[in-house]
Design a protein around this motif. Structure first.
Motif, short mmCIF file in Angstrom:
data_model
loop_
_atom_site.label_atom_id
_atom_site.label_comp_id
_atom_site.label_asym_id
_atom_site.label_seq_id
_atom_site.Cartn_x
_atom_site.Cartn_y
_atom_site.Cartn_z
N THR A 104 15.25 2.71 -6.25
CA THR A 104 15.71 4.00 -6.75
C THR A 104 15.42 4.15 -8.25
O THR A 104 15.29 3.16 -8.97
CB THR A 104 17.22 4.17 -6.50
N GLY A 105 15.36 5.41 -8.69
CA GLY A 105 15.12 5.67 -10.10
C GLY A 105 13.68 5.41 -10.53
O GLY A 105 13.42 4.67 -11.46
N PHE A 106 12.74 6.07 -9.85
CA PHE A 106 11.32 5.90 -10.19
C PHE A 106 11.09 6.29 -11.64
O PHE A 106 11.52 7.34 -12.11
CB PHE A 106 10.46 6.76 -9.27
N ARG A 107 10.40 5.43 -12.38
CA ARG A 107 10.21 5.64 -13.81
C ARG A 107 9.12 6.67 -14.12
O ARG A 107 9.05 7.19 -15.22
CB ARG A 107 9.86 4.31 -14.48
N GLY A 108 8.25 6.93 -13.13
CA GLY A 108 7.21 7.94 -13.33
C GLY A 108 6.03 7.40 -14.11
O GLY A 108 5.96 6.23 -14.45
N ALA A 113 6.37 -13.87 1.18
CA ALA A 113 5.32 -13.16 0.44
C ALA A 113 5.83 -11.88 -0.21
O ALA A 113 5.04 -11.10 -0.72
CB ALA A 113 4.16 -12.84 1.37
N GLU A 114 7.16 -11.67 -0.19
CA GLU A 114 7.68 -10.42 -0.72
C GLU A 114 7.95 -10.44 -2.22
O GLU A 114 8.29 -9.42 -2.81
CB GLU A 114 8.94 -9.98 0.03
N ALA A 115 7.79 -11.60 -2.87
CA ALA A 115 8.08 -11.70 -4.30
C ALA A 115 7.19 -10.78 -5.13
O ALA A 115 7.65 -10.15 -6.10
CB ALA A 115 7.92 -13.15 -4.76
N ASP A 116 5.91 -10.69 -4.77
CA ASP A 116 4.99 -9.83 -5.52
C ASP A 116 5.41 -8.37 -5.43
O ASP A 116 5.33 -7.62 -6.41
CB ASP A 116 3.56 -9.99 -5.00
N LEU A 117 5.84 -7.95 -4.21
CA LEU A 117 6.29 -6.58 -4.03
C LEU A 117 7.53 -6.32 -4.88
O LEU A 117 7.64 -5.27 -5.53
CB LEU A 117 6.58 -6.30 -2.56
N GLN A 118 8.46 -7.26 -4.88
CA GLN A 118 9.68 -7.10 -5.67
C GLN A 118 9.36 -6.92 -7.15
O GLN A 118 9.91 -6.05 -7.83
CB GLN A 118 10.58 -8.33 -5.48
N GLN A 119 8.44 -7.73 -7.64
CA GLN A 119 8.06 -7.66 -9.06
C GLN A 119 7.42 -6.31 -9.38
O GLN A 119 7.71 -5.71 -10.41
CB GLN A 119 7.11 -8.80 -9.40
N ALA A 177 0.84 -1.20 0.00
CA ALA A 177 0.00 0.00 0.00
C ALA A 177 0.87 1.25 0.00
O ALA A 177 0.58 2.24 -0.70
CB ALA A 177 -0.92 -0.01 1.21
N ALA A 178 1.97 1.21 0.78
CA ALA A 178 2.90 2.34 0.81
C ALA A 178 3.55 2.54 -0.55
O ALA A 178 3.78 3.68 -0.99
CB ALA A 178 3.96 2.11 1.89
N ALA A 179 3.86 1.44 -1.23
CA ALA A 179 4.46 1.53 -2.55
C ALA A 179 3.50 2.20 -3.55
O ALA A 179 3.91 3.07 -4.33
CB ALA A 179 4.85 0.14 -3.04
N LEU A 195 7.84 -3.43 -7.77
CA LEU A 195 8.82 -2.35 -7.69
C LEU A 195 9.77 -2.36 -8.88
O LEU A 195 10.17 -1.31 -9.37
CB LEU A 195 9.60 -2.45 -6.37
N LYS A 196 10.12 -3.54 -9.35
CA LYS A 196 11.04 -3.63 -10.49
C LYS A 196 10.41 -3.09 -11.77
O LYS A 196 11.11 -2.65 -12.68
CB LYS A 196 11.49 -5.07 -10.68
N GLN A 197 9.08 -3.09 -11.83
CA GLN A 197 8.39 -2.49 -12.97
C GLN A 197 8.43 -0.97 -12.92
O GLN A 197 8.37 -0.30 -13.95
CB GLN A 197 6.94 -2.97 -13.01
N LYS A 198 8.51 -0.43 -11.70
CA LYS A 198 8.38 1.02 -11.51
C LYS A 198 9.72 1.74 -11.27
O LYS A 198 9.79 2.96 -11.41
CB LYS A 198 7.46 1.29 -10.32
N PHE A 199 10.75 0.99 -10.87
CA PHE A 199 12.04 1.60 -10.54
C PHE A 199 13.17 0.94 -11.33
O PHE A 199 13.07 -0.23 -11.70
CB PHE A 199 12.33 1.47 -9.04
#
Length: 238
Positions: free
Chosen positions: A234-238, A199-205, A175-177, A207-211
């Motif tokens: 780091t490096g948010f894609r916007g 359960a952190e795999a979904d979060l990693q995936q 939610a914070a992401a 974030l990797k799409q967005k940063f």
């Protein structure tokens, strides 16, 4: 040649045990006694008290920033779930929120929490649930624009069940992401606490799409017996 009187050998039996031991008290659970004993003997707790930080967690964000350098002078920062305020204290100094570093850009800190937090110099603190509708627009208005950093040391209330607690904190972190996606500037940084547990795999995936870069790290200030770690995107894609 005999040893001088009153001096003890520095090895073996001559060593003193300097650990502070806490006696159990009526009405106090053993777990609480052990927690108190650990706190009293924790060097980070003592260091935080000596340096005026509101908690040992301040050193976690210090160590993360020492490595990844996201709290730069002039940065605009959002601290989610900021109580008691240790992360805010660190961020305010590093982004020059007080403007006391001549020749450096002046940053801004907007911190929110569900409860009131004692004022911190250089920080704009509000009582707000970041999950409520329109929270992102409120934060950007307080910040006078998008953020460069969104950071979160939030943890859901413990249920005592390890897997349940893991799922709860991962949901909170996701939610914070999503909140960060709404308020970050392109190139921005998201830093959040997570718990190891599967359960952190979904979060990693996500974030990797967005940063452009996503790393997981356990700073030295994080207790070795804790399953917590921190994700730095780091490096948010916007």
């Amino acid at each position: 040649m005999g040893k001088p009187p009153g001096k003890k050998n520095n090895s073996g039996r001559g060593q003193r045990d300097l650990t502070i031991r806490v006696k159990s008290a009526r009405g106090r659970k053993m777990s609480s006694t052990l927690w108190l004993q650990r706190q009293l003997n924790d060097p980070y707790v003592k260091k935080a008290q000596a340096m005026g930080y509101r908690g040992r967690a301040a050193f976690k964000i210090l160590e993360l920033d020492d490595k990844y350098r996201f709290l730069v002078p002039g940065a605009r920062v959002v601290d989610l779930g900021c109580a008691p305020g240790g992360w805010c204290q660190v961020a305010a100094r590093r982004v020059n929120a007080l403007g006391d570093k001549p020749g450096k850009a002046v940053g801004k800190i907007v911190a929110i929490d569900l409860q009131e937090v004692e004022p911190i110099a250089g920080c704009d603190i509000h009582v707000l649930d970041f999950l409520e509708e329109g929270a992102d627009e409120k934060v950007k208005a307080w910040l006078d624009g998008p953020a460069d950093v969104v950071m979160s040391d939030m943890a859901a209330s413990s249920s005592g069940h390890k897997q349940t607690d893991h799922l709860r904190i991962m949901m909170l972190c996701e939610a914070a992401a999503h909140f960060a996606f709404d308020v970050l500037n392109p190139g921005g940084t998201f830093v959040a606490k997570v718990l190891a547990g599967g359960a952190e795999a979904d979060l990693q995936q996500l974030l990797k799409q967005k940063f452009t870069k996503v790393v997981n790290v356990k700073p030295p200030a994080s207790r070795s017996d804790s399953s917590e770690k921190f994700v730095v995107a780091t490096g948010f894609r916007g």
